[in-house]
Design a protein around this motif. Structure first.
Motif: not given
Ligand SMILES: O=P(O)(O)OC[C@H]1O[C@@H](O)[C@H](O)[C@@H](O)[C@@H]1O
Length: 457
Positions: A130-132, A198-200, A217-219, A222-224, A321-323
């Motif tokens: 898995e990432k990271p 952006d997440e809630t 590092d979480d997003m 890696s993902h973005l 971002g979160k929240a």
């Molecule tokens: O919307 P998905 O597919 O659950 O991905 C978002 C999540 O992706 C994960 O890899 C992150 O660690 C989380 O913080 C994030 O919430």
């Protein structure tokens, strides 16, 4: 297909029950020919009965997760997977092909890989991490070198589930198969690109991991950056693993921070107490397990430039971002205004149209400047064409797991790209540590600071 044992290390953790097992349910439903044994291993003192109940529950969360009976005899073993003896006990009895899925925090995954050097892995063993991937460029390089002593690169899966998202896969067709889009996919016509997630959701009891990773590092790292690579890459000759991953790697190699200045091309912030959808959220620093001294960011933004003839001069903004008050997960490609607008058409469009790709739900829309609506025959207004996701969308993890079991590395991150992504963001982390970029605050449930580049789109 030969019978495969899927060994999940970290089976009693959240990732396994929340993501991997539901994905497995969907996969078994889709691929009745898959012959699979499932083995869970974790540090928790679970009985096999308890593990089976977790598996059953996860399968039931899937709308049509009827495949549970096919792995009803799954077993669980308590194990410290950083110890060679424990790993040997898990691996030696495997008869047939083996896929090891490390559903573990990065540091533990690395220790488990170290321990694996002392045991003989079955022929053709596949490793999925898995990432990271690592914690910086050097550690990613070390981890790559270590993995390559265990199995060859084509059997190493660096999982980035965003690459399994329907949007990212569909982007290939949309970009390359449409004459209306393919020729305008460049600095000549595109004014800016934003990748926003952006997440809630707040911390959700993940302090042990997240307080070290943060939004960067979480997003972003890696993902973005993977999303950026697919958006910015040159058209590959084929969608074979090699062509596609070469094209992505080349785009990442050309990617730099805007003006090479980490201080002006990045922003960071952390949420304070607030309310989201009627739910009270404590300030991030008051969440259990958080170390306030660490200054972990829960919202981050960086602006990059892809220094190629196609893209130089176009800002690619990544933000997550979160929240936040609203979940907004999307790619926004904003086209430059037209060079000439015939006088007589009223209203000045601020751009030449916008293409949006949702990142969950996986929608697509095209905003166009159109006249002849309520405001009058020659008055320009904005209209949106939409494509909604079908009922049959695969979960990203299902796609990822399917590819792993088929040993197809196309949507996995290659070693060089995993290292490169760290190199892009490392100057930012260093500038933040030097205090060159203030850690701002935003109220949980708000839209985040308003003067960021990403807040303007
Ligand atoms: O919307 P998905 O597919 O659950 O991905 C978002 C999540 O992706 C994960 O890899 C992150 O660690 C989380 O913080 C994030 O919430």
């Amino acid at each position: 297909m030969t019978r495969t044992t899927l060994l999940i290390l970290g089976a009693s953790g959240d990732l396994t029950s929340r993501l991997l097992l539901p994905a497995l349910a969907q996969l078994l439903e889709r691929q009745p020919e898959l012959e699979l044994d499932l083995v869970g291993a974790g540090t928790d003192d679970w009985s096999t009965e308890r593990w089976r109940a977790v598996v059953r529950d996860a399968f039931e969360t899937m709308r049509r997760g009827s495949g549970a009976h096919r792995i009803a005899d799954t077993t669980y073993a308590r194990a410290d997977v950083t110890r060679a003896d424990d790993l040997r006990r898990l691996i030696e009895p495997v008869d047939g092909a083996l896929v090891v899925y490390f559903a573990l925090p990065p540091a533990v995954a690395e220790e488990a890989c170290e321990a694996m050097r002392d045991i003989e892995l079955p022929e053709e063993t596949v490793l999925a991490l898995e990432k990271p991937f690592g914690g910086d460029e050097d550690s990613a390089r070390r981890l790559n070198a270590l993995l390559q002593t265990l199995v060859p690169e084509e059997r190493i899966f660096r999982v980035d589930h965003f690459l399994g998202r329907a949007t990212l896969l569909k982007l290939l067709g949309v970009r390359f198969a449409n004459r209306a889009i393919e020729p305008v996919w460049s600095a000549e016509h595109v004014a800016s690109v934003l990748v926003r997630f952006d997440e809630t959701l707040g911390l959700e009891n993940r302090a042990r991991y997240y307080d070290h990773a943060g939004a960067m590092d979480d997003m972003l790292q890696s993902h973005l950056l993977q999303v950026l690579a697919v958006l910015a890459m040159e058209p590959p000759a084929t969608l074979d693993e090699r062509d596609l991953r070469d094209a992505k790697a080349q785009a990442l190699r050309a990617t730099r921070l805007w003006r090479d200045d980490p201080a002006t091309s990045s922003r960071r912030a952390r949420y304070t107490a607030g309310r989201i959808d009627g739910r009270e959220l404590p300030a991030y620093v008051d969440e259990p397990g958080v170390d306030a001294v660490r200054e972990t960011e829960t919202l981050a933004e960086i602006v990059c430039e892809v220094r190629t003839a196609r893209w130089a001069g176009v800002p690619f903004t990544l933000r997550s971002g979160k929240a936040l008050g609203e979940s907004r997960a999307e790619i926004v490609v904003t086209f430059a205004p037209v060079r000439h607008l015939p006088s007589g058409l009223s209203g000045t469009p601020r751009d030449g149209g916008i293409l949006r790709f949702g990142l969950g739900p996986e929608t697509m829309s095209l905003e166009l400047n159109v006249n002849g609506g309520e405001d009058g025959l020659f008055a320009l207004e904005r209209e949106t064409l939409r494509i909604e996701p079908g009922d049959e969308e695969l979960y990203a993890y299902t796609e990822v797991l399917g590819e792993i079991l088929e040993r197809d590395v196309t949507i996995s991150v290659r070693a060089d790209s995993a290292e490169r992504c760290w190199r892009i963001v490392e100057p930012v982390r260093r500038a933040w540590e030097r205090g060159e970029v203030p850690l701002e605050e935003y109220r949980a449930g708000s839209a985040g600071p308003q003067d960021w580049a990403s807040s303007q789109v």
